[in-house]
Design a protein around this motif. Structure first.
Motif, short mmCIF file in Angstrom:
data_model
loop_
_atom_site.label_atom_id
_atom_site.label_comp_id
_atom_site.label_asym_id
_atom_site.label_seq_id
_atom_site.Cartn_x
_atom_site.Cartn_y
_atom_site.Cartn_z
N ASP A 1 0.87 -1.15 -0.07
CA ASP A 1 0.15 -0.03 -0.06
C ASP A 1 0.70 1.33 -0.15
OD1 ASP A 1 -2.25 1.57 0.31
OD2 ASP A 1 -1.66 1.98 2.46
N GLU A 2 0.82 2.09 -0.99
CA GLU A 2 1.65 3.17 -0.94
C GLU A 2 1.38 4.36 -0.05
OE1 GLU A 2 4.21 3.71 -3.32
OE2 GLU A 2 3.65 1.40 -4.00
N SER A 3 0.19 4.16 0.49
CA SER A 3 0.11 5.18 1.42
C SER A 3 0.58 4.72 2.96
CB SER A 3 -1.49 5.40 1.72
OG SER A 3 -1.84 4.25 2.27
N SER A 4 1.22 3.49 2.86
CA SER A 4 1.68 2.99 4.15
C SER A 4 3.17 3.17 4.06
CB SER A 4 1.50 1.55 4.26
OG SER A 4 0.34 1.23 4.62
N SER B 1 -0.13 -3.82 4.10
CA SER B 1 -0.19 -2.41 4.56
C SER B 1 -0.17 -2.24 6.02
CB SER B 1 -1.50 -1.41 3.94
OG SER B 1 -2.78 -2.30 4.38
N GLY C 1 6.98 2.76 7.47
CA GLY C 1 5.64 3.03 7.65
C GLY C 1 5.42 3.85 8.99
N ARG D 1 -1.95 -0.15 9.04
CA ARG D 1 -2.93 0.66 9.34
C ARG D 1 -3.16 0.39 10.74
NH1 ARG D 1 -3.57 2.04 4.69
NH2 ARG D 1 -5.00 1.35 3.12
N GLY E 1 6.91 5.14 1.79
CA GLY E 1 7.40 6.09 1.00
C GLY E 1 8.50 5.48 0.10
#
Length: 158
Positions: A14-17, A57, A158, A59, A19
């Motif tokens: 997951d790219e939002s998790s 990911s 993350g 979260r 960089g």
């Protein structure tokens, strides 16, 4: 007995998790995904809808396995606490940093010693992952190793 459907055909982080990481980390990520897709054993308890697509990911300080079938239909989501991985991931990062520094300047025997330590810690993390997945997802040791590498990449960023 492993069936042909007991496998992963796609793995995404997951790219939002995450960089962008250092070149060394990006290389580890790419190699782990490539190796994982080339050969893996991934069977879901109570499901016979593989092969599978996996998105990993982080979260709320939890590791999320979003598992879908080949057609992208959701199959199951497993959420694991990252607490059992904290120490082993921290130790793995420390050894990896030493390893990446040493491969540029140290003698082959010193590099080999650090690499043996790195592999030992990695094996321990893989064992912990396989135990945490027990009853949910059945993986072989090599699959657990490659998944642990990806967890480290997620955890690192993350």
């Amino acid at each position: 007995m492993t069936r042909r459907s007991d496998r992963l055909v796609s793995v995404d982080l997951d790219e939002s998790s995450i960089g962008r990481g250092s070149p060394d980390i990006e290389h580890e990520r790419a190699v782990a995904i490539y190796d994982l897709l080339e050969e893996n054993s991934f069977a879901l308890a109570g499901h016979d809808s593989g092969p599978y697509r996996l998105t990993l990911s982080i979260r709320e300080k939890r590791l999320v396995f979003d598992i879908r079938n080949e057609g992208e239909a959701p199959v199951v989501t497993h959420i694991l606490s990252l607490t059992p991985f904290r120490r082993i991931v921290r130790d793995y990062f420390l050894v990896c940093e030493s390893y990446y520094q040493m491969i540029r300047t140290a003698s082959p025997s010193r590099i080999e010693a650090v690499d043996m330590g790195r592999r030992g810690i990695h094996n321990e993390g893989s064992r912990i992952l396989a135990e945490r997945l027990e009853g949910k997802i059945e993986v072989d040791f090599d699959t657990a190793r490659r998944l642990f590498t990806l967890i480290c990449v997620l955890h690192w960023k993350g």
